[in-house]
Design a protein around this motif. Structure first.
Motif, PDB file in Angstrom:
ATOM      1  N   SER A   1       0.817  -1.221   0.000  1.00  0.00           N
ATOM      2  CA  SER A   1       0.000   0.000   0.000  1.00  0.00           C
ATOM      3  C   SER A   1       0.849   1.270   0.000  1.00  0.00           C
ATOM      4  N   ASP A   2       2.042   1.188   0.569  1.00  0.00           N
ATOM      5  CA  ASP A   2       2.957   2.334   0.502  1.00  0.00           C
ATOM      6  C   ASP A   2       3.230   2.676  -0.959  1.00  0.00           C
ATOM      7  N   TYR A   3       3.448   1.627  -1.716  1.00  0.00           N
ATOM      8  CA  TYR A   3       3.754   1.784  -3.137  1.00  0.00           C
ATOM      9  C   TYR A   3       2.545   2.410  -3.855  1.00  0.00           C
ATOM     10  N   THR A   4       1.352   1.922  -3.544  1.00  0.00           N
ATOM     11  CA  THR A   4       0.138   2.502  -4.132  1.00  0.00           C
ATOM     12  C   THR A   4       0.111   4.009  -3.873  1.00  0.00           C
ATOM     13  N   ALA A   5       0.420   4.391  -2.641  1.00  0.00           N
ATOM     14  CA  ALA A   5       0.374   5.810  -2.270  1.00  0.00           C
ATOM     15  C   ALA A   5       1.346   6.616  -3.119  1.00  0.00           C
ATOM     16  N   SER A   6       2.516   6.062  -3.316  1.00  0.00           N
ATOM     17  CA  SER A   6       3.509   6.813  -4.061  1.00  0.00           C
ATOM     18  C   SER A   6       3.164   6.862  -5.558  1.00  0.00           C
TER      19      SER A   6
ATOM     20  N   GLU B   1      17.576   1.591   0.692  1.00  0.00           N
ATOM     21  CA  GLU B   1      18.551   0.620   1.218  1.00  0.00           C
ATOM     22  C   GLU B   1      18.086   0.076   2.564  1.00  0.00           C
ATOM     23  N   MET B   2      17.585   0.973   3.394  1.00  0.00           N
ATOM     24  CA  MET B   2      17.104   0.553   4.717  1.00  0.00           C
ATOM     25  C   MET B   2      15.951  -0.435   4.566  1.00  0.00           C
ATOM     26  N   ALA B   3      15.041  -0.119   3.661  1.00  0.00           N
ATOM     27  CA  ALA B   3      13.877  -0.977   3.468  1.00  0.00           C
ATOM     28  C   ALA B   3      14.324  -2.343   2.960  1.00  0.00           C
TER      29      ALA B   3
ATOM     30  N   THR C   1       8.368   2.022  -2.964  1.00  0.00           N
ATOM     31  CA  THR C   1       7.712   3.309  -2.745  1.00  0.00           C
ATOM     32  C   THR C   1       8.567   4.475  -3.246  1.00  0.00           C
ATOM     33  N   MET C   2       9.876   4.292  -3.157  1.00  0.00           N
ATOM     34  CA  MET C   2      10.744   5.410  -3.491  1.00  0.00           C
ATOM     35  C   MET C   2      10.745   5.724  -4.996  1.00  0.00           C
ATOM     36  N   LEU C   3      10.449   4.720  -5.835  1.00  0.00           N
ATOM     37  CA  LEU C   3      10.592   4.929  -7.292  1.00  0.00           C
ATOM     38  C   LEU C   3       9.712   6.064  -7.836  1.00  0.00           C
ATOM     39  N   PRO C   4       8.387   5.964  -7.714  1.00  0.00           N
ATOM     40  CA  PRO C   4       7.564   7.037  -8.293  1.00  0.00           C
ATOM     41  C   PRO C   4       7.816   8.389  -7.629  1.00  0.00           C
ATOM     42  N   ALA C   5       8.092   8.366  -6.327  1.00  0.00           N
ATOM     43  CA  ALA C   5       8.305   9.626  -5.612  1.00  0.00           C
ATOM     44  C   ALA C   5       9.572  10.309  -6.116  1.00  0.00           C
ATOM     45  N   ARG C   6      10.594   9.517  -6.261  1.00  0.00           N
ATOM     46  CA  ARG C   6      11.870  10.060  -6.702  1.00  0.00           C
ATOM     47  C   ARG C   6      11.747  10.637  -8.115  1.00  0.00           C
TER      48      ARG C   6
END
Ligand code: ASP
Ligand code: MG
Length: 485
Positions: free
Chosen positions: A209-214, A258-260, A271-276
Motif C-alpha cells: 500500500s505504501d507503493y500505491t500511495a507513491s 537501502e534501509m527498506a 515506494t521510493m521509485l515514483p516519488a523520486r
C-alpha cells in the motif's frame, strides 16, 4: 494535494479509524487523497483462509470467513455506521463476503490455489477497510468516495508482486481521480491491489500500500506523500534491538530504499521509485503521535559528514558459497552462476567475491534455500561442473545480514574500520562483507544469534544516536501545519 496512506495498525479497529478520521479532517484543506491498507492482520488472515481452502477444510474455512465478517461488522457498528448509511454499507459488506465465500468455495472444490486466486482472496482486506473508512469520513461530513484501485492501476500478470504499467496507470488516475479532487471530493483508495489488462486482480507485494500511495502521488503530482504508521519515523536502528535508536529527521530516497531492503519495516522499497521520479517528498508520520515531525524522505541527503548512519538487519538468512577452480576465471561466470538463482525466483541480498574468483558467496533468505540449491545443482550437473575438483557448494544457515546505510559515509574515512572494530570488540565474527561502490552501504553477514549484539555494537560505535536526536527535534514543516485548521 497530499496523498495520505494509513497502514493496517492505524486501522486496527473503530478506535484507530476514529483517530485516522480526525487526522484526515484536520488536514482536509490540503486536499488529501487517502490510501488504506487492510485492517491489522487481515491480509494474513486472508492468506491463511486461502491455504485452508486448498487443503479442503470446509469447517475451518467457514469459521474463518465468519470471524472476518464479524470483525468488520463489529467495527462498523462501533463506528456507528451500520444504521447511518441506510443499510448501504451492510449491503456492500454482504456483497464482498458473498464474493469471497464464492472464491474460497471454488478453491475448496478444485483443491487448487493458483497465485491468481491467492491475489484475488488477498485483495478483500483493502476493499473492506476502504469501505469502512469511506463511510466513517462521510459521517464526519467529508465528501469521501470509495475508489477501487483495480479500476486504475494496470499491472502485468506477476501475481504476488505485479509490475505496474506506469503510462496506463498514470493516465487512468489522472482521468479518473483528478477531476473529483478538484471538485472537492476526497478519494479513499484501496492500497496494495491492481488489475491486469485481462481483468485479473493482482497485488503489488506485501506491504504494497505504501507503493500505491507513491504511485498516486506521482500520477496526481501531489505536494507530498505521507505514510502514516505506528512509529515516529525511520530510526537509526530497530528500537527493539537498540535502546539508544533515534528517529532521523531527514534521509534521501536512496538511503530509505537501502534501509527498506535490509529489513527496516518502515516503508516498502518500491515506494521510493515514483516519488523520486516525480520529486515528491515522502513523510513518515505516526498516527498515534501526529504532532511529531516524522521523517522526511527527499532526494537531498542530510549534510555530508553529519548525516546519521543507520543500522539495519535481517535474520533467517543463509549464506551460499560456490567455490572451485574449475568454474572461475572465465568471463561471464558470475552471470551464469547467478542466472539459475534468479530463475528460481530468489532474491539475493548481498554478494561477495574474492578477487581470485575462486569463490563467490551470496546471502539469501533461508526460506528460498531449498529451491535455490536445487536450481544451482541442476544447472551445475547439466553443465558437468559439479564435483570436488570442479566446484562445490557450501551452505551456512541461521545467518543474518547487518547493513550500515547512509549518505554520511560517502567520502568519509574510517567508517568501515569503525564497523569492523566494533564487531571485533563485541566478539562478533564476520563471515562475509560487501560494500556498495556508491558508498551508501556496508553489509556484513554474521551468525544470526549475534545479530542483536552486532547491531548494538555498530550503532553505539558510530554514535548516531545523539546527532539524530538533535535533528529529530526540529519542528514540523510549515507547509501543511499552516493550512491545518
Ligand atoms: N495489506 C497488505 C499487507 O498486509 C498491504 C499493506 O499492508 O500495505 O501486506
Ligand atoms: Mg500491512
Amino acid at each position: 494535494m497530499i496523498v495520505m496512506k494509513f497502514g493496517g495498525t492505524s486501522l486496527a479497529g473503530a478506535a484507530q479509524i476514529r483517530q485516522v478520521g480526525g487526522i484526515v479532517r484536520r488536514f482536509a484543506r490540503s486536499r488529501p487523497v487517502v490510501v488504506v491498507s487492510a485492517m491489522a492482520g487481515v491480509t494474513d488472515e486472508l492468506i491463511a483462509l486461502a491455504e485452508r481452502s486448498v487443503s479442503g477444510l470446509p469447517r475451518e474455512v467457514s469459521g474463518r470467513l465468519d470471524r472476518l465478517q464479524r470483525r468488520h461488522r463489529r467495527e462498523a457498528r462501533l463506528l456507528g455506521l451500520s444504521e447511518g448509511s441506510g443499510g448501504r454499507l451492510e449491503r456492500e459488506l454482504e456483497a464482498l463476503f458473498t464474493e469471497l465465500e464464492g472464491v474460497c468455495h471454488g478453491v475448496l472444490l478444485l483443491h487448487e490455489l493458483s497465485r491468481r486466486s491467492l491475489d484475488l482472496i488477498s485483495s478483500f482486506g483493502e476493499r473492506l477497510s476502504a469501505l469502512l473508512v469511506t463511510d466513517h469520513l462521510r459521517s464526519l461530513g467529508l465528501r469521501a468516495q470509495f475508489v477501487d484501485a483495480r479500476d486504475h492501476i494496470v499491472t502485468d500478470e506477476s501475481h504476488g508482486a505485479a509490475v505496474v504499467d506506469f503510462d496506463a496507470t498514470y493516465r487512468n488516475l489522472r482521468r479518473g481521480i483528478l477531476p473529483g479532487v478538484r471538485k472537492g471530493h476526497l478519494p479513499v483508495v484501496t492500497g496494495f491491489i491492481g488489475r491486469t489488462r485481462q481483468g485479473a486482480t493482482t497485488t503489488l507485494g506485501r506491504s504494497g500500500s505504501d507503493y500505491t500511495a507513491s504511485i498516486l502521488g506521482g500520477a496526481l503530482r501531489a505536494e507530498e506523500v505521507w505514510i502514516w504508521k505506528e512509529v515516529d519515523g525511520v530510526c537509526t536502528a530497530d528500537p527493539n534491538l537498540v535502546k539508544s535508536a533515534r528517529v532521523v529527521a531527514r534521509i534521501s530516497y536512496q538511503e530509505a530504499a537501502e534501509m527498506a531492503h535490509y529489513g527496516a519495516e518502515v516503508i516498502h522499497p518500491k515506494t521510493m521509485l515514483p516519488a523520486r521520479r516525480g520529486h515528491i517528498p515522502i513523510r513518515i508520520k505516526n498516527t498515534f503521535n501526529p504532532n511529531a515531525p516524522g521523517t522526511l524522505i527527499t532526494s537531498r541527503p542530510g549534510a555530508r559528514g553529519k548525516a546519521p548512519l543507520l543500522v539495519s538487519s535481517i535474520d533467517g538468512m543463509a549464506l551460499v558459497t560456490v567455490e572451485g577452480t574449475g568454474i572461475f576465471g572465465q568471463p561471464g561466470m558470475i552471470l551464469r552462476l547467478l542466472t539459475p538463482v534468479a530463475l528460481a525466483g530468489t532474491n539475493i541480498y548481498m554478494i561477495s567475491m574474492s578477487s581470485s574468483e575462486y569463490n563467490v558467496s551470496f546471502a539469501i533468505m533461508q526460506g528460498d534455500l531449498e529451491k535455490t540449491l536445487k536450481a544451482l545443482e541442476k544447472d551445475f550437473r547439466d553443465r558437468g561442473l559439479l564435483g570436488e575438483q570442479v566446484a562445490h557448494i557450501t551452505v551456512e544457515r541461521d545467518m543474518c545480514a547487518i547493513a550500515v546505510v547512509g549518505a554520511g559515509m560517502k567520502g568519509q574515512h574510517g567508517i568501515a574500520g569503525r564497523v569492523f572494530s566494533a564487531l571485533g570488540d563485541a566478539g562478533v565474527n564476520v563471515v562475509a562483507i560487501a560494500q556498495g561502490s556508491s558508498e551508501y552501504n556496508i553489509t556484513v553477514v554474521t551468525r544470526g544469534r549475534d545479530m542483536k549484539k552486532g547491531v548494538r555494537a555498530i550503532h553505539d560505535r558510530l554514535n548516531v544516536g545523539r546527532a539524530a536526536l538533535r535533528r529529530a527535534r526540529r519542528p514540523a514543516l510549515r507547509l501543511v501545519s499552516g493550512r491545518a485548521r
